[in-house]
Motif scaffolding. Structure first.
Motif, PDB file in Angstrom:
ATOM      1  N   TRP A 204       0.823  -1.215   0.000  1.00  0.00           N
ATOM      2  CA  TRP A 204       0.000   0.000   0.000  1.00  0.00           C
ATOM      3  C   TRP A 204       0.859   1.269   0.000  1.00  0.00           C
ATOM      4  CZ3 TRP A 204       0.036   3.827   3.659  1.00  0.00           C
ATOM      5  CH2 TRP A 204       0.346   3.522   4.981  1.00  0.00           C
ATOM      6  N   LEU A 205       2.074   1.195   0.578  1.00  0.00           N
ATOM      7  CA  LEU A 205       2.950   2.349   0.509  1.00  0.00           C
ATOM      8  C   LEU A 205       3.384   2.637  -0.935  1.00  0.00           C
ATOM      9  CD1 LEU A 205       5.244   1.867   3.640  1.00  0.00           C
ATOM     10  CD2 LEU A 205       3.663   3.765   3.224  1.00  0.00           C
ATOM     11  N   VAL A 206       3.800   1.597  -1.651  1.00  0.00           N
ATOM     12  CA  VAL A 206       4.215   1.776  -3.041  1.00  0.00           C
ATOM     13  C   VAL A 206       3.036   2.226  -3.903  1.00  0.00           C
ATOM     14  CG1 VAL A 206       5.078   0.593  -5.100  1.00  0.00           C
ATOM     15  CG2 VAL A 206       6.145   0.171  -2.880  1.00  0.00           C
ATOM     16  N   ALA A 207       1.871   1.591  -3.693  1.00  0.00           N
ATOM     17  CA  ALA A 207       0.693   1.937  -4.486  1.00  0.00           C
ATOM     18  C   ALA A 207       0.217   3.355  -4.209  1.00  0.00           C
ATOM     19  CB  ALA A 207      -0.435   0.945  -4.206  1.00  0.00           C
ATOM     20  N   LEU A 208       0.509   3.891  -3.030  1.00  0.00           N
ATOM     21  CA  LEU A 208       0.124   5.270  -2.695  1.00  0.00           C
ATOM     22  C   LEU A 208       1.156   6.277  -3.192  1.00  0.00           C
ATOM     23  CD1 LEU A 208      -1.630   7.351  -1.143  1.00  0.00           C
ATOM     24  CD2 LEU A 208      -0.220   6.848   0.874  1.00  0.00           C
ATOM     25  N   LEU A 209       2.433   6.022  -2.900  1.00  0.00           N
ATOM     26  CA  LEU A 209       3.464   7.008  -3.196  1.00  0.00           C
ATOM     27  C   LEU A 209       3.840   7.059  -4.673  1.00  0.00           C
ATOM     28  CD1 LEU A 209       5.787   6.460  -0.097  1.00  0.00           C
ATOM     29  CD2 LEU A 209       4.216   8.356  -0.506  1.00  0.00           C
ATOM     30  N   LEU A 210       3.747   5.938  -5.365  1.00  0.00           N
ATOM     31  CA  LEU A 210       4.135   5.913  -6.774  1.00  0.00           C
ATOM     32  C   LEU A 210       3.262   6.841  -7.627  1.00  0.00           C
ATOM     33  CD1 LEU A 210       5.978   4.789  -8.935  1.00  0.00           C
ATOM     34  CD2 LEU A 210       4.473   2.801  -9.123  1.00  0.00           C
ATOM     35  N   PRO A 211       1.942   6.754  -7.553  1.00  0.00           N
ATOM     36  CA  PRO A 211       1.147   7.689  -8.370  1.00  0.00           C
ATOM     37  C   PRO A 211       1.274   9.135  -7.921  1.00  0.00           C
ATOM     38  CG  PRO A 211      -0.286   6.409  -6.921  1.00  0.00           C
ATOM     39  CD  PRO A 211       1.079   5.796  -6.827  1.00  0.00           C
ATOM     40  N   ILE A 212       1.502   9.364  -6.613  1.00  0.00           N
ATOM     41  CA  ILE A 212       1.691  10.739  -6.155  1.00  0.00           C
ATOM     42  C   ILE A 212       2.937  11.340  -6.794  1.00  0.00           C
ATOM     43  CG2 ILE A 212       2.277  12.160  -4.149  1.00  0.00           C
ATOM     44  CD1 ILE A 212       0.473  10.398  -2.467  1.00  0.00           C
ATOM     45  N   SER A 213       4.016  10.558  -6.833  1.00  0.00           N
ATOM     46  CA  SER A 213       5.272  11.079  -7.361  1.00  0.00           C
ATOM     47  C   SER A 213       5.291  11.141  -8.885  1.00  0.00           C
ATOM     48  CB  SER A 213       6.439  10.217  -6.872  1.00  0.00           C
ATOM     49  OG  SER A 213       6.306   8.883  -7.330  1.00  0.00           O
ATOM     50  N   GLN A 214       4.462  10.324  -9.558  1.00  0.00           N
ATOM     51  CA  GLN A 214       4.500  10.257 -11.016  1.00  0.00           C
ATOM     52  C   GLN A 214       3.263  10.859 -11.683  1.00  0.00           C
ATOM     53  OE1 GLN A 214       7.201   8.957 -12.916  1.00  0.00           O
ATOM     54  NE2 GLN A 214       8.134   9.151 -10.892  1.00  0.00           N
ATOM     55  N   ALA A 215       2.332  11.377 -10.895  1.00  0.00           N
ATOM     56  CA  ALA A 215       1.086  11.875 -11.478  1.00  0.00           C
ATOM     57  C   ALA A 215       1.323  13.041 -12.434  1.00  0.00           C
ATOM     58  CB  ALA A 215       0.118  12.297 -10.374  1.00  0.00           C
ATOM     59  N   GLY A 216       2.390  13.808 -12.184  1.00  0.00           N
ATOM     60  CA  GLY A 216       2.688  14.902 -13.101  1.00  0.00           C
ATOM     61  C   GLY A 216       3.006  14.418 -14.497  1.00  0.00           C
ATOM     62  N   VAL A 217       3.539  13.206 -14.613  1.00  0.00           N
ATOM     63  CA  VAL A 217       3.857  12.618 -15.908  1.00  0.00           C
ATOM     64  C   VAL A 217       2.679  11.815 -16.444  1.00  0.00           C
ATOM     65  CG1 VAL A 217       5.424  11.055 -17.141  1.00  0.00           C
ATOM     66  CG2 VAL A 217       6.307  12.535 -15.312  1.00  0.00           C
TER      67      VAL A 217
END
Length: 480
Positions: A204-217
Motif C-alpha cells: 500500500w505504501l508503493v501503491a500510494l506514493l508511486l502515483p503521487i510522485s509520477q502523477a505529473g507525468v
C-alpha cells in the motif's frame, strides 16, 4: 546530551542517520547533470528520486521492527553495509537503470532513523535520552539541508559521481566503528516478523506514493494513477485487518492509537507536507530567470547557498531543543515549530522579490524544522514501550514522508498548472503554492495542540536504564 561513555555511540548514530538524510536531497540539484551524463530522459531521471523514496518508505518501518526483534546493533550494521553497497554501486553506475537500482539499495538507510532512536533509548541513561534524541533529530534535519547546499559545489568542482564517492568513505568508516564500539541492545521484542504485514505494508505504501510522485507525468486522472490509488486503499484495509489479527504485528495498532502517538503522527503528516515542498520548490524559485517576472536566475550553487540560513537555523534550534524540552515540553516545541513554518511560508507568499526575503524566510523555516523534528521524535519515543520503539518511530518518519510526497505533488500542480509561453511557471503559481504550505503548517500547529499534555517522571541520579514496561500499549513515562 550523551555522556562521555556514550558519545562515540552517538557519533556513529548521528553519522549514519545524517548520511541517509543527506542522500535524500543531495542528488536532486544534480538530476539535469545525471540526465545528460547517462543519456536519458527527464522523466526517467526522476526515478533516481522516486526509487529512493519508495525504498526508504518500505524499509524504514520493517527494519525498525526487525531491530526490535533481533537486535538493534546487528540490524544497524547490516543497514550501514547496505547503504555502503548502494553508494558504491551508484558511484560506478554505467546506466540510469543501475543507478536506480543503487538508489533502491540506499533506501534501506531509512531504517537508521528508528534504529538510532531505539539504541539511544536502550543504552543511554534516562536523563540523557530527550537531549540526545533532540541532538540526533537536529543532525537528521540538517543532513537534508547539507545535501541541498553541497550538491552544487561538488558537481561543479568534481563530478556528480562524487555525490556518492564521498558517502562511500564516510559510511565505510562508520561501519568499522559501529562494529567495534556500538553495544548490542539487551532488549528484544517477543514474537517474529509478520511477513504478511510487511508485504501488505510495502504494497500500500508503493501503491500510494508511486502515483503521487509520477502523477505529473501520467496525469492525475489517468487509469494508472486512479487504479493505483484504489489498490492502495484496498491493500491498506487488508493490512489493517491482518495487523489487528496478528499475534506478532509488524506495527502494533494499539500503540498507533495512543493519543500522544496518533496526534503526533497527524502533525508529522501535515508538517512534512510543508517541509518537503519547501525543499523541493524554493531552490527552483530562486533559479528561475528574472525575465519570468520573479526569481533571481541563481545557479545551483548560489541557490544552495541561499538555503544556508535554513541549514544553520535547523541545526541550532534542533540542538537547543534538548535544553528547551524539559522546560516547555515537547508539545509546545512541536506547536511552535509548525507555527514558525506557517509564518515563513506566509512571508514567502506575500514578499519574495528580494533575495534577503528568501534568506530570512528560509532561516525562519529552519528554526521550525529543528524544533518540530526533535519534538516529534521525543513524543513518540516517550509514549511507546521500549520493544516497539523501532516500529513506532519508523512509522512516524514514514508518515512525515507520505505528507511530504502529497505536499510536493499538490504544490507542483499549483506551480506548473499554468505555464508562460517560455515554459516557465507564472509567479502566481508559486504564490498560491506558498499560501497552501502556510495553511498546511498552520494545520500541523493545530494538530500539535491535540497532543496530550503529560509530565515526565524525574529519573533518579545515576546511569541506570529505563525499566521495561509490563504492558505493550501504555507508555511507562509521561511527557509534557
Amino acid at each position: 546530551m550523551p555522556s562521555k561513555s556514550t558519545r562515540l555511540t552517538f557519533a556513529v548514530l548521528a553519522t549514519g542517520a545524517g548520511v541517509f538524510a543527506m542522500l535524500q536531497s543531495l542528488i536532486a540539484p544534480a538530476l539535469p547533470t545525471v540526465q545528460h551524463a547517462l543519456h536519458t530522459s527527464q522523466s526517467t531521471a526522476t526515478w533516481v528520486m522516486t526509487a529512493y523514496l519508495l525504498s526508504a518508505s518500505v524499509f524504514t518501518p520493517i527494519l525498525g521492527r526487525v531491530g526490535d526483534l533481533v537486535g538493534k546493533k546487528r540490524t544497524l550494521v547490516a543497514v550501514l553495509v547496505a547503504v555502503l553497497a548502494g553508494c558504491l554501486l551508484a558511484a560506478l553506475a554505467p546506466t540510469i537503470g543501475v543507478l536506480v537500482v543503487a538508489r533502491v539499495v540506499q533506501g534501506a538507510g531509512g531504517a537508521l532513523v528508528p534504529l538510532s532512536f531505539g539504541i539511544i533509548r536502550d543504552e543511554f541513561a534516562p536523563r540523557e535520552v530527550p537531549g540526545s534524541i533532540s541532538a540526533l533529530s537536529a543532525v537528521i534535519a540538517a543532513g537534508g539541508g547539507v545535501g541541498m547546499v553541497a550538491a552544487g559545489p561538488i558537481v561543479s568542482a568534481l563530478d556528480y559521481r562524487w555525490l556518492f564517492w564521498i558517502p562511500v568513505a564516510v559510511v565505510a568508516a562508520t561501519v568499522l566503528i559501529a562494529v567495534r564500539y556500538v553495544p548490542e541492545s539487551p532488549r528484544r521484542a517477543e514474537g517474529s516478523v509478520s511477513w504478511l504485514g510487511a508485504l501488505l505494508l510495502s504494497g500500500w505504501l508503493v501503491a500510494l506514493l508511486l502515483p503521487i510522485s509520477q502523477a505529473g507525468v501520467w496525469g492525475w486522472g489517468s487509469a494508472r494513477t486512479v487504479g493505483l490509488f484504489v489498490l492502495a486503499a484496498l491493500l491498506f484495509a487488508l493490512w489493517l485487518i491482518a495487523e489487528s489479527r496478528s499475534r506478532s504485528p509488524l506495527v502494533d495498532l494499539r500503540v498507533m492509537r495512543l493519543p500522544a502517538v496518533w496526534t503526533t503522527n497527524l502533525a508529522a503528516l501535515l508538517f512534512g507536507a510543508g517541509m518537503y515542498a519547501i525543499w523541493s520548490f524554493l531552490p527552483g524559485f530562486v533559479q528561475t530567470p528574472s525575465s519570468a517576472g520573479y526569481g533571481f536566475g541563481a545557479s545551483v550553487t548560489a541557490s544552495g547557498l541561499l538555503m544556508l540560513p535554513m541549514l544553520v537555523a535547523m541545526f541550532l534550534s534542533g540542538m537547543l531543543s534538548g535544553r528547551l524540552e524539559p522546560v516547555f515540553g515537547a508539545k509546545a516545541l512541536l506547536t511552535t515549530g509548525a507555527a514558525l513554518g506557517a509564518l515563513s511560508c506566509a512571508m514567502l507568499a506575500v514578499r519574495h522579490d528580494r533575495q534577503w526575503q528568501i534568506a530570512v524566510a528560509a532561516g525562519l523555516f529552519g528554526l521550525g524544522i529543528g524544533l518540530a523534528f526533535a519534538a516529534m521524535a521525543n513524543l513518540v519515543v516517550a509514549s511507546v514501550p521500549p520493544d516497539r520503539t523501532g516500529a513506532a518511530t519508523g512509522m512516524n518518519a514514514n508518515i512525515r514522508t507520505i505528507g511530504g510526497s502529497i505536499g510536493a505533488a499538490v504544490t507542483g500542480v499549483l506551480v506548473t498548472g499554468r505555464l508562460q509561453p517560455s515554459g516557465l511557471p507564472y509567479g502566481s503559481g508559486y504564490t498560491h503554492g506558498f499560501t497552501l504550505l502556510a495553511v498546511l503548517c498552520l494545520a500541523a500547529a493545530l494538530a500539535a495542540l491535540l497532543v496530550p499534555v503529560r509530565r515526565r517522571a524525574v529519573p533518579a541520579a545515576g546511569p541506570e536504564k529505563e525499566p521495561a514496561p509490563t504492558a505493550p500499549a501504555p507508555a511507562p513515562a509521561r511527557v509534557r
